[in-house]
Design an enzyme around this catalytic site. Structure first.
Site, mmCIF file in Angstrom:
data_model
loop_
_atom_site.group_PDB
_atom_site.id
_atom_site.type_symbol
_atom_site.label_atom_id
_atom_site.label_comp_id
_atom_site.label_asym_id
_atom_site.label_seq_id
_atom_site.Cartn_x
_atom_site.Cartn_y
_atom_site.Cartn_z
ATOM 1 N N LYS A 1 -5.288 -10.424 -6.834
ATOM 2 C CA LYS A 1 -6.429 -10.519 -6.101
ATOM 3 C C LYS A 1 -7.447 -9.655 -6.423
ATOM 4 O O LYS A 1 -7.283 -8.550 -7.133
ATOM 5 C CB LYS A 1 -6.057 -10.040 -4.623
ATOM 6 C CG LYS A 1 -6.934 -10.196 -3.701
ATOM 7 C CD LYS A 1 -6.188 -9.699 -2.284
ATOM 8 C CE LYS A 1 -6.331 -8.385 -2.033
ATOM 9 N NZ LYS A 1 -6.105 -7.695 -0.909
ATOM 10 N N LYS B 1 0.914 -0.999 0.137
ATOM 11 C CA LYS B 1 -0.122 0.116 -0.138
ATOM 12 C C LYS B 1 0.881 1.192 -0.056
ATOM 13 O O LYS B 1 0.555 2.136 -0.603
ATOM 14 C CB LYS B 1 -0.833 -0.106 1.145
ATOM 15 C CG LYS B 1 -2.032 -1.116 1.122
ATOM 16 C CD LYS B 1 -3.137 -0.673 1.884
ATOM 17 C CE LYS B 1 -4.421 -1.756 1.590
ATOM 18 N NZ LYS B 1 -5.429 -1.637 2.609
ATOM 19 N N LYS C 1 -10.897 -3.536 -4.573
ATOM 20 C CA LYS C 1 -11.459 -2.315 -4.794
ATOM 21 C C LYS C 1 -10.668 -1.487 -5.616
ATOM 22 O O LYS C 1 -11.079 -0.433 -6.158
ATOM 23 C CB LYS C 1 -11.677 -1.607 -3.510
ATOM 24 C CG LYS C 1 -12.576 -2.390 -2.641
ATOM 25 C CD LYS C 1 -12.495 -1.961 -1.160
ATOM 26 C CE LYS C 1 -13.375 -2.822 -0.119
ATOM 27 N NZ LYS C 1 -13.149 -2.346 1.204
HETATM 28 P P1 TYM Z 1 -11.094 -5.067 3.793
HETATM 29 O O1 TYM Z 1 -11.980 -4.200 4.425
HETATM 30 O O2 TYM Z 1 -9.953 -4.788 2.753
HETATM 31 O O3 TYM Z 1 -11.699 -6.313 3.417
HETATM 32 C C1 TYM Z 1 -12.614 -6.914 4.132
HETATM 33 C C2 TYM Z 1 -12.633 -8.407 4.210
HETATM 34 O O4 TYM Z 1 -12.777 -8.814 2.745
HETATM 35 C C3 TYM Z 1 -11.686 -9.861 2.724
HETATM 36 N N1 TYM Z 1 -11.094 -9.897 1.025
HETATM 37 C C4 TYM Z 1 -11.204 -10.739 0.337
HETATM 38 N N2 TYM Z 1 -11.395 -12.222 0.570
HETATM 39 C C5 TYM Z 1 -11.294 -12.807 -0.541
HETATM 40 N N3 TYM Z 1 -10.785 -12.664 -1.799
HETATM 41 C C6 TYM Z 1 -10.550 -11.265 -1.725
HETATM 42 N N4 TYM Z 1 -10.001 -10.872 -3.171
HETATM 43 C C7 TYM Z 1 -10.834 -10.375 -0.861
HETATM 44 N N5 TYM Z 1 -10.561 -9.019 -0.710
HETATM 45 C C8 TYM Z 1 -10.805 -8.646 0.499
HETATM 46 C C9 TYM Z 1 -10.573 -9.283 3.491
HETATM 47 O O5 TYM Z 1 -9.782 -10.264 3.989
HETATM 48 C C10 TYM Z 1 -11.465 -8.868 4.814
HETATM 49 O O6 TYM Z 1 -11.584 -10.131 5.607
HETATM 50 N N6 TYM Z 1 -7.810 -5.053 7.712
HETATM 51 C C11 TYM Z 1 -9.067 -5.393 7.217
HETATM 52 C C12 TYM Z 1 -10.272 -4.831 8.291
HETATM 53 C C13 TYM Z 1 -10.089 -5.055 9.677
HETATM 54 C C14 TYM Z 1 -10.194 -6.347 10.315
HETATM 55 C C15 TYM Z 1 -10.073 -6.005 11.846
HETATM 56 C C16 TYM Z 1 -10.287 -7.525 9.995
HETATM 57 C C17 TYM Z 1 -9.769 -4.012 10.752
HETATM 58 N N7 TYM Z 1 -9.769 -4.690 11.764
HETATM 59 C C18 TYM Z 1 -10.129 -6.617 12.735
HETATM 60 C C19 TYM Z 1 -10.722 -8.279 11.004
HETATM 61 C C20 TYM Z 1 -10.283 -8.213 12.380
HETATM 62 C C21 TYM Z 1 -9.141 -5.094 6.123
HETATM 63 O O7 TYM Z 1 -8.658 -4.161 5.403
HETATM 64 O O8 TYM Z 1 -10.105 -5.642 5.194
#
Ligand code: TYM
Length: 354
Positions: free
Chosen positions: A217, A115, A220
């Site tokens: 992957k 990032k 977004k």
């Molecule tokens: P974020 O907002 O980027 O994504 C949310 C969830 O979607 C999953 N994800 C995917 N799973 C499979 N294939 C993909 N291409 C894909 N893209 C996204 C992510 O793995 C995530 O589960 N850091 C986290 C948010 C967060 C969080 C937490 C999660 C903040 N605090 C505590 C768990 C526990 C994030 O940026 O997810």
């Protein structure tokens, strides 16, 4: 040996459109887990500031993730649904974890490297400390299980490292106060205040890949909208994107072994399996030997069948922001009282006077 009470926690950032990867990697699992678990699901709005500080329509973004949670079937009365900024204890515990985590640990985080890109000097301090806030999100409830996609695995390993160091460093304070419990780490019993969180990553689509390139992957931030299916896409868009999805010229194999070296085929079979709540093996036993010209229309039908009702319900919910805000306020209140209990104990363990 006592065990921590099982508790599920997960979060989703309110940045950009939710896509099929978020749904299959995370939200669909959230829904399944609520049957037999106490669950807390959070719209992590404070995380959203780490990559970009100013968001034009932050309230709408927060409400739309909340709407997706509800539309997918999460019950905000039985469980807790809220946005992170309503519970300042997350940030407070994150500060303490900033003092627990070592710079060497943070430097290994691949998502920060990706990032921050080439100009690391210009990345925010928040982006660097992001995994520490994520550990605090989970551990401020002493949650034990975290459903996420594969890309979050390293962050959860860091959360375990932070929990372990806190437990060991404050061991002499935890035992006499009677606040921790005994857990087993490997073969060793450890007296712990924070649990060793367990990631729940498995399933047929832990990493949904781009429809245009099976080695990247689904994300977004991909400039091509054809690379992903958004939860807000209508039937026509879903159908067009799957029809145009990259494939190879061969028929589908009958066994999962045959998907090796065929990332696009593997991805589409994984998506089908996750949408149908089946394994890839089941899907291949049905479609093995068939061409994509047969498989893709079946996948389109299935994707529309699963996603259209969610899409319609999200649109309906978004028309009543007052209702969504009430859900978040109620969840925020309940989350805050649990988080404050933990913080009081953490303050006592550390020795802050209160
Ligand atoms: P974020 O907002 O980027 O994504 C949310 C969830 O979607 C999953 N994800 C995917 N799973 C499979 N294939 C993909 N291409 C894909 N893209 C996204 C992510 O793995 C995530 O589960 N850091 C986290 C948010 C967060 C969080 C937490 C999660 C903040 N605090 C505590 C768990 C526990 C994030 O940026 O997810």
């Amino acid at each position: 040996m006592t065990e921590f009470k099982p508790l599920v926690f997960s979060g989703v950032q309110p940045t950009g459109n939710l896509h099929l990867g978020n749904y299959l990697g995370a939200i669909r699992k959230f829904v399944a887990l609520q049957e037999n678990n106490d669950c807390i699901y959070c719209v992590v709005d404070m995380h959203a500031l780490t990559a970009q500080l100013v968001h034009e329509d932050m309230p709408t973004q927060i409400r739309s993730i909340t709407a997706a949670f509800l539309a997918a079937g999460i019950d905000p009365k039985k469980h807790i649904v809220f946005n992170q900024s309503q519970v300042p204890q997350h940030a407070e515990l994150a500060w303490i974890f900033n003092c627990v985590a070592r710079i060497g640990w943070m430097n290994r985080m691949t998502q920060f490297k990706d990032k921050a890109g080439k100009d690391r000097e210009q990345a925010s301090l928040g982006l660097y400390a992001y995994p520490s806030l994520m550990a605090a999100d989970i551990l401020v409830y002493r949650a034990t299980h975290v459903p996420v996609g594969d890309d979050q695995k390293q962050h959860l390993e860091l959360a375990r490292d932070i929990a372990m160091k806190f437990n060991l460093d404050f061991h002499d304070k935890i035992v006499p106060t009677g606040l921790g419990i005994d857990i087993k780490v490997g073969e060793e019993p450890v007296h712990a205040y924070f649990p060793m969180v367990e990631p729940l990553i498995d399933g047929p689509a832990p990493r949904v890949m781009s429809l245009k390139d099976g080695t990247k992957k689904m994300s977004k931030s991909d400039p091509s909208d054809l690379s992903r299916i958004n939860l807000m896409d209508d039937q026509e868009a879903i159908s067009k994107k799957i029809r145009k999805a990259k494939t190879d010229p061969d028929a589908l194999p009958s066994e999962t072994e045959g998907l090796k070296g065929r990332p696009e085929a593997d991805n589409l079979v994984g998506i089908f399996a996750a949408l149908a709540d089946k394994s890839k093996t089941d899907v291949l036993s049905e479609f093995g030997g068939q061409q994509f010209s047969v498989f893709k229309p079946a996948l389109i039908d299935l994707a529309v069948e699963v996603l259209a009702p969610i899409n319609a319900e999200m649109r309906r919910l978004m028309e009543d922001p007052g209702h969504i805000d009430a859900v978040l306020r109620d969840g925020g209140e309940r989350a805050r009282s649990r988080a404050e209990k933990t913080m009081n104990e953490v303050r006592d363990i550390i020795g802050f006077v209160r």
